[in-house]
Design a protein around this motif. Structure first.
Motif, PDB file in Angstrom:
ATOM      1  N   ASP A  50       0.822  -1.213   0.000  1.00 11.36           N
ATOM      2  CA  ASP A  50       0.000   0.000   0.000  1.00 11.36           C
ATOM      3  C   ASP A  50       0.856   1.263   0.000  1.00 11.36           C
ATOM      4  OD1 ASP A  50      -2.367  -1.364  -0.108  1.00 11.36           O
ATOM      5  OD2 ASP A  50      -2.773  -1.239   2.045  1.00 11.36           O
ATOM      6  N   ARG A  51       2.025   1.188   0.636  1.00  6.35           N
ATOM      7  CA  ARG A  51       2.901   2.359   0.699  1.00  6.35           C
ATOM      8  C   ARG A  51       3.395   2.723  -0.710  1.00  6.35           C
ATOM      9  NH1 ARG A  51       8.705   2.762   3.838  1.00  6.35           N
ATOM     10  NH2 ARG A  51       9.194   4.910   3.227  1.00  6.35           N
ATOM     11  N   ILE A  52       3.774   1.706  -1.489  1.00 12.02           N
ATOM     12  CA  ILE A  52       4.232   1.963  -2.857  1.00 12.02           C
ATOM     13  C   ILE A  52       3.085   2.530  -3.698  1.00 12.02           C
ATOM     14  CG2 ILE A  52       5.069   0.874  -4.985  1.00 12.02           C
ATOM     15  CD1 ILE A  52       6.719  -1.007  -3.301  1.00 12.02           C
ATOM     16  N   ASN A  53       1.908   1.951  -3.544  1.00 12.66           N
ATOM     17  CA  ASN A  53       0.745   2.454  -4.288  1.00 12.66           C
ATOM     18  C   ASN A  53       0.461   3.916  -3.936  1.00 12.66           C
ATOM     19  OD1 ASN A  53       0.478  -0.095  -5.395  1.00 12.66           O
ATOM     20  ND2 ASN A  53      -1.117  -0.741  -3.969  1.00 12.66           N
ATOM     21  N   HIS A  54       0.566   4.224  -2.649  1.00 13.33           N
ATOM     22  CA  HIS A  54       0.308   5.585  -2.200  1.00 13.33           C
ATOM     23  C   HIS A  54       1.342   6.551  -2.766  1.00 13.33           C
ATOM     24  CE1 HIS A  54      -1.314   8.724   0.351  1.00 13.33           C
ATOM     25  NE2 HIS A  54      -0.124   8.949   0.876  1.00 13.33           N
ATOM     26  N   MET A  55       2.587   6.123  -2.845  1.00 12.58           N
ATOM     27  CA  MET A  55       3.642   6.971  -3.396  1.00 12.58           C
ATOM     28  C   MET A  55       3.372   7.282  -4.866  1.00 12.58           C
ATOM     29  SD  MET A  55       7.066   5.355  -1.617  1.00 12.58           S
ATOM     30  CE  MET A  55       8.182   6.689  -2.064  1.00 12.58           C
ATOM     31  N   GLU A  56       2.870   6.300  -5.608  1.00 11.01           N
ATOM     32  CA  GLU A  56       2.548   6.545  -7.019  1.00 11.01           C
ATOM     33  C   GLU A  56       1.472   7.629  -7.132  1.00 11.01           C
ATOM     34  OE1 GLU A  56       1.150   4.201 -11.080  1.00 11.01           O
ATOM     35  OE2 GLU A  56       0.489   3.470  -9.130  1.00 11.01           O
ATOM     36  N   VAL A  57       0.452   7.541  -6.292  1.00  7.83           N
ATOM     37  CA  VAL A  57      -0.623   8.534  -6.323  1.00  7.83           C
ATOM     38  C   VAL A  57      -0.076   9.923  -5.974  1.00  7.83           C
ATOM     39  CG1 VAL A  57      -2.788   9.260  -5.239  1.00  7.83           C
ATOM     40  CG2 VAL A  57      -2.420   6.848  -5.813  1.00  7.83           C
ATOM     41  N   GLU A  58       0.801  10.008  -4.968  1.00  8.89           N
ATOM     42  CA  GLU A  58       1.391  11.288  -4.583  1.00  8.89           C
ATOM     43  C   GLU A  58       2.191  11.901  -5.731  1.00  8.89           C
ATOM     44  OE1 GLU A  58       3.711  10.449  -1.109  1.00  8.89           O
ATOM     45  OE2 GLU A  58       2.118  11.138   0.247  1.00  8.89           O
ATOM     46  N   ILE A  59       2.966  11.054  -6.409  1.00  8.92           N
ATOM     47  CA  ILE A  59       3.774  11.544  -7.524  1.00  8.92           C
ATOM     48  C   ILE A  59       2.879  12.038  -8.654  1.00  8.92           C
ATOM     49  CG2 ILE A  59       5.349  10.789  -9.361  1.00  8.92           C
ATOM     50  CD1 ILE A  59       6.659   8.959  -7.211  1.00  8.92           C
ATOM     51  N   ASP A  60       1.817  11.301  -8.948  1.00  6.15           N
ATOM     52  CA  ASP A  60       0.886  11.729  -9.997  1.00  6.15           C
ATOM     53  C   ASP A  60       0.249  13.081  -9.647  1.00  6.15           C
ATOM     54  OD1 ASP A  60       1.379   9.525 -11.534  1.00  6.15           O
ATOM     55  OD2 ASP A  60      -0.440   8.440 -10.960  1.00  6.15           O
ATOM     56  N   THR A  61      -0.086  13.261  -8.378  1.00  6.24           N
ATOM     57  CA  THR A  61      -0.679  14.524  -7.943  1.00  6.24           C
ATOM     58  C   THR A  61       0.292  15.682  -8.111  1.00  6.24           C
ATOM     59  OG1 THR A  61      -2.083  13.363  -6.332  1.00  6.24           O
ATOM     60  CG2 THR A  61      -1.741  15.729  -5.999  1.00  6.24           C
ATOM     61  N   LEU A  62       1.541  15.458  -7.730  1.00  7.75           N
ATOM     62  CA  LEU A  62       2.564  16.485  -7.909  1.00  7.75           C
ATOM     63  C   LEU A  62       2.761  16.808  -9.385  1.00  7.75           C
ATOM     64  CD1 LEU A  62       5.317  15.416  -5.334  1.00  7.75           C
ATOM     65  CD2 LEU A  62       4.047  17.571  -5.344  1.00  7.75           C
ATOM     66  N   MET A  63       2.768  15.767 -10.205  1.00 10.50           N
ATOM     67  CA  MET A  63       2.940  15.943 -11.646  1.00 10.50           C
ATOM     68  C   MET A  63       1.832  16.827 -12.215  1.00 10.50           C
ATOM     69  SD  MET A  63       5.404  14.060 -13.201  1.00 10.50           S
ATOM     70  CE  MET A  63       4.604  13.620 -14.721  1.00 10.50           C
ATOM     71  N   GLN A  64       0.618  16.557 -11.840  1.00  5.33           N
ATOM     72  CA  GLN A  64      -0.513  17.334 -12.345  1.00  5.33           C
ATOM     73  C   GLN A  64      -0.398  18.799 -11.932  1.00  5.33           C
ATOM     74  OE1 GLN A  64      -4.007  15.295 -10.912  1.00  5.33           O
ATOM     75  NE2 GLN A  64      -3.405  13.358 -11.852  1.00  5.33           N
ATOM     76  N   ARG A  65       0.044  19.018 -10.693  1.00  2.00           N
ATOM     77  CA  ARG A  65       0.183  20.395 -10.220  1.00  2.00           C
ATOM     78  C   ARG A  65       1.284  21.131 -10.973  1.00  2.00           C
ATOM     79  NH1 ARG A  65       3.408  22.687  -6.527  1.00  2.00           N
ATOM     80  NH2 ARG A  65       4.100  20.721  -5.623  1.00  2.00           N
ATOM     81  N   ILE A  66       2.404  20.449 -11.189  1.00  2.00           N
ATOM     82  CA  ILE A  66       3.522  21.089 -11.897  1.00  2.00           C
ATOM     83  C   ILE A  66       3.130  21.445 -13.330  1.00  2.00           C
ATOM     84  CG2 ILE A  66       5.832  20.697 -12.833  1.00  2.00           C
ATOM     85  CD1 ILE A  66       6.418  18.983 -10.349  1.00  2.00           C
ATOM     86  N   ILE A  67       2.490  20.502 -14.013  1.00  2.00           N
ATOM     87  CA  ILE A  67       2.095  20.749 -15.402  1.00  2.00           C
ATOM     88  C   ILE A  67       1.073  21.876 -15.491  1.00  2.00           C
ATOM     89  CG2 ILE A  67       0.907  19.732 -17.390  1.00  2.00           C
ATOM     90  CD1 ILE A  67       2.221  17.060 -16.641  1.00  2.00           C
ATOM     91  N   ALA A  68       0.150  21.906 -14.532  1.00  2.00           N
ATOM     92  CA  ALA A  68      -0.906  22.919 -14.562  1.00  2.00           C
ATOM     93  C   ALA A  68      -0.388  24.312 -14.239  1.00  2.00           C
ATOM     94  CB  ALA A  68      -2.015  22.552 -13.588  1.00  2.00           C
ATOM     95  N   THR A  69       0.596  24.401 -13.336  1.00  2.00           N
ATOM     96  CA  THR A  69       1.033  25.720 -12.861  1.00  2.00           C
ATOM     97  C   THR A  69       2.307  26.222 -13.520  1.00  2.00           C
ATOM     98  OG1 THR A  69       2.251  24.727 -11.007  1.00  2.00           O
ATOM     99  CG2 THR A  69      -0.050  25.349 -10.620  1.00  2.00           C
ATOM    100  N   ARG A  70       3.150  25.314 -14.025  1.00  2.00           N
ATOM    101  CA  ARG A  70       4.455  25.733 -14.556  1.00  2.00           C
ATOM    102  C   ARG A  70       4.529  25.715 -16.075  1.00  2.00           C
ATOM    103  NH1 ARG A  70       6.007  28.328 -10.133  1.00  2.00           N
ATOM    104  NH2 ARG A  70       5.816  26.999  -8.293  1.00  2.00           N
ATOM    105  N   GLN A  71       3.623  24.985 -16.724  1.00  2.00           N
ATOM    106  CA  GLN A  71       3.613  24.877 -18.178  1.00  2.00           C
ATOM    107  C   GLN A  71       5.011  24.573 -18.734  1.00  2.00           C
ATOM    108  OE1 GLN A  71       1.794  28.580 -19.429  1.00  2.00           O
ATOM    109  NE2 GLN A  71      -0.256  27.728 -19.175  1.00  2.00           N
ATOM    110  N   PRO A  72       5.581  23.448 -18.351  1.00  2.00           N
ATOM    111  CA  PRO A  72       6.952  23.116 -18.771  1.00  2.00           C
ATOM    112  C   PRO A  72       7.037  22.850 -20.271  1.00  2.00           C
ATOM    113  CG  PRO A  72       5.907  21.225 -17.752  1.00  2.00           C
ATOM    114  CD  PRO A  72       4.983  22.385 -17.538  1.00  2.00           C
TER     115      PRO A  72
END
Length: 235
Positions: free
Chosen positions: A55-77
């Motif tokens: 479950d810890r690994i699964n949770h880490m994947e979700v956290e990374i996906d959330t960070l990714m979405q925020r970066i793409i939405a706010t930084r427009q890389p």
């Protein structure tokens, strides 16, 4: 990650999400090694620990996906940063699947113990451990290549991918021989075939991660490409 960005916060965001991927990779590698220990020693306790960490690994994947979405939405890389974020997404997905393979091995250990087969199982421990060491080494090297964004190191991972496949083929032949010699071993040997396959898939996920590194740095998608052509792309 040497490129400088106008936004220092963007740099910090990239470092943060990259660090989380490496942490996830370290945990996934540890899970595979623990699962193999559980199998070699018929340790139900260790197998349970592996499953509890899933479950810890699964949770880490979700956290990374959330960070990714925020970066793409706010930084427009753009350009290499966008490729990096795409590679991070692929990396976290592959590492989550590595955790799945570790869990699959742990469940096999529990099943073997619960059926009472451990006391009479002809287990090719050394062969399975060697295959696991190869796969974990590949994963470790792929993660190191990712950390340094080193396409040459990633290429070395791809060059050694066949070793795990060859080891799996040898294990398969050995287990088939066991089943032919003693029909009572069919069920447990089939379980071990799935273990060997799970380890092989860990190597496949390491290969995928290495390919992602080359994509980030060179901008070339080397999936399903002949090794000679990959070498040309990395030059």
């Amino acid at each position: 990650m040497n490129d400088k960005h106008i936004s220092s916060q963007f740099d910090a965001d990239l470092r943060d999400v990259s660090t989380r991927v490496l942490e996830m990779g370290g945990l996934a590698e540890s899970q595979v090694a623990q699962a193999m220990y559980a199998l070699a020693n018929f340790s139900g306790e260790t197998a349970t620990q592996v499953l509890q960490q899933e479950d810890r690994i699964n949770h880490m994947e979700v956290e990374i996906d959330t960070l990714m979405q925020r970066i793409i939405a706010t930084r427009q890389p753009a350009a290499i940063d966008l490729r990096l974020l795409i590679a991070i997404s692929k990396a976290s997905a592959n590492l989550e699947r590595v955790g799945d393979e570790a869990a699959r091995i742990a469940r096999t250990v529990q099943r073997l113990i619960n059926t009472g087969v451990s006391s009479r199982l002809r287990l090719p421990v050394a062969d399975l451990q060697f295959e696991c060491e190869l796969a974990c080494t590949q994963l470790r090297k792929a993660l190191d290549a990712f950390a340094r964004l080193d396409p040459a190191a990633a290429l070395e991972v791809l060059k050694h991918d066949d070793q795990i496949d060859q080891e799996f083929d040898g294990l398969l032949r050995k287990l088939i021989t066991y089943m032919m010699e003693d029909p009572r071993m069919i069920s447990s040997s089939i379980d071990l075939v799935f273990v060997a396959k799970a380890i092989e898939r860990v190597g496949d996920h390491a290969k995928n991660l290495a390919e992602a590194v080359i994509y980030v740095v060179k901008g070339t998608d080397v999936r399903h490409v002949a090794l000679a052509d990959v070498e040309t792309a990395v030059r």
